[in-house]
Scaffold this active site. Structure first.
Site, PDB file in Angstrom:
ATOM      1  N   SER A  73     -42.861 -31.445  -8.139  1.00 21.06           N
ATOM      2  CA  SER A  73     -42.063 -30.170  -8.205  1.00 21.06           C
ATOM      3  C   SER A  73     -42.838 -29.043  -7.604  1.00 21.06           C
ATOM      4  CB  SER A  73     -41.918 -29.735  -9.631  1.00 21.06           C
ATOM      5  OG  SER A  73     -42.855 -29.200 -10.412  1.00 21.06           O
ATOM      6  N   THR A  93     -43.980 -35.233 -12.651  1.00 16.79           N
ATOM      7  CA  THR A  93     -44.904 -36.079 -13.133  1.00 16.79           C
ATOM      8  C   THR A  93     -44.089 -37.016 -14.352  1.00 16.79           C
ATOM      9  OG1 THR A  93     -46.648 -34.541 -13.331  1.00 16.79           O
ATOM     10  CG2 THR A  93     -46.924 -35.893 -14.943  1.00 16.79           C
ATOM     11  N   THR A 151     -43.316 -30.261 -14.031  1.00 16.76           N
ATOM     12  CA  THR A 151     -43.806 -28.808 -14.808  1.00 16.76           C
ATOM     13  C   THR A 151     -43.933 -27.758 -13.802  1.00 16.76           C
ATOM     14  OG1 THR A 151     -46.017 -29.471 -15.038  1.00 16.76           O
ATOM     15  CG2 THR A 151     -44.379 -30.345 -16.760  1.00 16.76           C
ATOM     16  N   ASP A 152     -44.394 -28.086 -12.585  1.00 13.40           N
ATOM     17  CA  ASP A 152     -45.161 -26.873 -11.665  1.00 13.40           C
ATOM     18  C   ASP A 152     -44.018 -25.682 -11.543  1.00 13.40           C
ATOM     19  OD1 ASP A 152     -47.547 -27.992 -11.856  1.00 13.40           O
ATOM     20  OD2 ASP A 152     -47.426 -28.842  -9.931  1.00 13.40           O
TER      21      ASP A 152
END
Length: 315
Positions: free
Chosen positions: A62, A16, A95-96
């Site tokens: 991610s 992101t 972030t995932d």
């Protein structure tokens, strides 16, 4: 004697932080991994005077992180860590799955220099994007004398990559370290440290040297009301090599699911119990038939089991 190295290498992998949306007000309907790492750095005035190098290792959302990116990223980090002039490394990431990548890198490298993963909850095109400040703070930590280990820097908090986890779906302060809490905070360009930097013994790159097509198959299954063993039995039949069960409470497992997991274990599948609780870890008991995972979350436990299976192959 402390190192006088000042160079920071920034490795981009997408996420992101490199995402864009058609409208600046759109912080949900964006596309991740659209901008290159060089353009992200050039847009931050505070980095212009810093001795930096940038390198694009991957360009992925991610949620789609895979073994090939992990392998390439670990190799490039190890390469730059070996350079005397490099003080530290920053990795931009989505972030995932940041917590999984961070855990893997700490176990493989346990570096004596800082490797700082950073990310963003809003795309680069947002009216109030959080990526630029996170990246600026991550470079500050990467240049901190005496810093070491794989770290995660988000919303001003510095976490150990071995402990960090994503704890919120949307807000900017979306990460925590469970019981342990952050290692430090970045406040107005200054680092305030709370705990010691991470230590550890590195497994080394040889642990992930095999062709990624040959890496072990490790899955996560869940215990819940009405759980049964059909999925576990199916996975066992088609060749799964490791299973982490996201258990309830202190590692408790529905009796029907437990029966299937014990069958899988008897058939040679490695089975570990983790917990779906947001904090704490599974405390083992003398009569446990399924071992407790020592990593903090089911997702980190899966990475740990994968690494152990890989290491066992090379033993």
């Amino acid at each position: 004697m402390q190192s006088k190295a000042k160079q920071v290498v920034i490795l981009g992998t997408g996420g992101t932080i490199a995402g864009t949306a058609a409208q600046a007000a759109d912080t949900v309907g964006y596309r991740a991994a659209q901008l290159g790492i060089a353009s992200l750095v050039e847009a931050i005035p505070g980095l212009l005077a810093c001795p930096l190098e940038t390198e694009q290792v991957a360009q992925v959302d991610s949620k789609d992180m895979g073994f090939s990116v992990w392998q390439a990223l670990a190799r490039r980090i190890a390469h730059h860590l070996a350079r005397e002039e490099v003080a530290g490394i920053v990795v931009t990431h989505g972030t995932d799955t940041l917590e999984e990548t961070g855990y893997l890198l700490q176990r493989l490298l346990a570096p004596a220099k800082p490797v700082v993963l950073t990310a963003a909850m809003r795309p680069a095109s947002a009216l109030q994007a959080d990526g630029p400040q996170n990246l600026l703070d991550a470079v500050l930590v990467a240049r901190e004398p005496g810093a070491r280990g794989v770290l995660a820097l988000l919303a001003g908090a510095v976490h150990s990559a071995a402990e960090v986890r994503k704890s919120h779906t949307y807000r900017l302060d979306a990460f925590c370290s469970g019981d342990a809490g952050p290692l430090a905070y970045v406040e107005a360009g200054q680092l305030r440290r709370l705990r010691d930097w991470p230590q550890g013994e590195a497994l080394g790159l040889q642990a992930v040297a095999a062709d990624v097509a040959d890496w072990p198959w490790v899955e996560i299954v869940s215990s819940h009301s009405g759980a049964d063993g059909r999925a576990v039995r199916a996975l066992t039949r088609i060749g799964v090599q490791g299973l982490v069960v996201t258990a309830t409470g202190n590692g408790t497992v529905h009796e029907d699911l437990e029966a299937a997991l014990l069958e899988a274990q008897a058939a040679g599948v490695r089975v570990w119990r983790s917990t779906r609780c947001a904090e704490g870890r599974v405390l083992p008991r003398p009569d446990d038939m399924l071992p407790a995972a020592q990593a903090g979350t089911p997702y980190k436990a899966r990475v740990e089991l994968l690494l152990q299976l890989l290491s066992a192959r090379g033993a």
